[in-house]
Design an enzyme around this catalytic site. Sequence first.
Site, PDB file in Angstrom:
ATOM      1  N   SER A   1      17.817  58.262 -19.287  1.00  0.00           N
ATOM      2  CA  SER A   1      17.084  59.497 -19.542  1.00  0.00           C
ATOM      3  C   SER A   1      17.502  60.127 -20.868  1.00  0.00           C
ATOM      4  CB  SER A   1      17.294  60.454 -18.366  1.00  0.00           C
ATOM      5  OG  SER A   1      16.421  61.543 -18.424  1.00  0.00           O
TER       6      SER A   1
ATOM      7  N   ASP B   1      11.618  63.055 -23.598  1.00  0.00           N
ATOM      8  CA  ASP B   1      12.890  62.347 -23.642  1.00  0.00           C
ATOM      9  C   ASP B   1      12.604  60.856 -23.446  1.00  0.00           C
ATOM     10  OD1 ASP B   1      12.187  62.487 -20.945  1.00  0.00           O
ATOM     11  OD2 ASP B   1      14.249  62.741 -20.248  1.00  0.00           O
TER      12      ASP B   1
ATOM     13  N   ASP C   1      12.750  58.618 -21.120  1.00  0.00           N
ATOM     14  CA  ASP C   1      12.019  58.113 -19.945  1.00  0.00           C
ATOM     15  C   ASP C   1      10.863  59.023 -19.548  1.00  0.00           C
ATOM     16  OD1 ASP C   1      13.682  60.119 -18.900  1.00  0.00           O
ATOM     17  OD2 ASP C   1      13.807  59.154 -16.946  1.00  0.00           O
TER      18      ASP C   1
ATOM     19  N   ASP D   1      10.295  62.067 -18.497  1.00  0.00           N
ATOM     20  CA  ASP D   1      10.167  62.971 -17.349  1.00  0.00           C
ATOM     21  C   ASP D   1      10.355  64.422 -17.762  1.00  0.00           C
ATOM     22  OD1 ASP D   1      12.914  62.891 -17.766  1.00  0.00           O
ATOM     23  OD2 ASP D   1      13.436  62.507 -15.672  1.00  0.00           O
TER      24      ASP D   1
END
Length: 449
Positions: free
Chosen positions: A96, A237, A239, A241
């Site tokens: 992440s 970011d 990933d 999310d």
Amino acid sequence: MTLMKSVSGIRGIVGESLTPAIINSVGSAFAAYCNFSTVVIGRDTRPTGPAIEKGLESALVLSGCHVINIGIVPTPTVQIMVEHLRAAGGIVISASHNPVEWNAFKLIGGTGTFLTAAEIEHFFALMDKPFTYRTWDGIGTVTHESGADTVHIRKILSVIDAEAIRKRRFRVALDSVNGAGSSITIKLLSELGCDVVPVHCDMNGLFPRGAEPVAENLSILSRMVVSEKADVGFAQDPDADRLAIVDEAGRPIGEENTIALVAEHVLSKKAGRVVINLSTTKAVDDIARRLGVPVARTKVGEINVVEEMRRHGARIGGEGNGGVISPEVHLGRDSLVGIGYVLEIMAERGMTMSALADGLPKYVMIKGKISLAGGVDGSILKRLKKEYAGQKMSSIDGLRIEFISHPEFQGGWVHLRSSNTEPVFRIIAEGRDARQAEGIFRHFEKLLL
């Protein structure tokens, strides 16, 4: 460097704490957790991703699982595909917002949401047990599934007024930090009739800025919004999310205001409960109070918010790090859902992003972290509880103090807690203005150092 294990998954620095043995242990234990059934896997663009993916696949297949690999996709896409394919679980290979030298495993149950605290403790216990593997005629298989992005996008389009957005023909600058959101987000924006200005959308896994979409990392996006005359800028970011927003003047509105903006929009259409974590801006409380809807706060961590949302049938939820959770799409943080809602707000209200941001309740937030060997002495938090006994407090996750009668800090709050994702202690302070926020932050930073 020790391995980070929490409700946020398992994280480490590759080659130090995250090793081939750990990869095998995670895959083998998750196979047992899923009763050796079907597991969906996906990853972000980090350079270490392909090697970790192969090791994880091997452990799962040799344990007897059927692996469905959906490739480089956002974390929420994996969650959606676990539900869509009715898999027993899923694993996202992504650290992440952590720097590129980190990687991690985010663990998803059969409901498409992250494992709860109790479930992940059970998983950790499985990691400590001996593993058994199948003989040659009992091993699992690997298939590669394309089209996950289409499934995800269709779910988003089904809950927003896509036609109203298309009519506006927005010009949008997108900074995906060369991460997993790059391709799918451009596809979503194109479906919505937007003219896309890509910024850091090469999907090469080399992060050209800090991985977190916080204001200090968005200078290039801000300049591109202005120079390209974009209506809005979006930052993700690695990933995808989390979502941060830059207005048409190149001003980051603050990642904490993403959920405030979306919550106001969703709740103004249909009333319902909103769930946020302890570190989320008070702007959401003010909005909820104005609209006459209840607010619940939870421990930090997506699954903690999700469990509370599920328990009470919440209308919207999220976290102050740019995480938007819409149960209309799925119970997980999703920057693409956030983008859809934000463009819908702009289209329906005919307002610029700067005007929308200026209409939000005004607070200033300061976030910091300190590295402390051995963590923070518990006696300090106990002393603070006594010292501020007259204020509104929560100790479900570290210590949060909301100042209701303090001569200097009234109207502000501070949250002190150990991180789930890094070996640090976090200090989050919010005030009615920059001076108050700075005063709160420095006061408690001094006490902890």
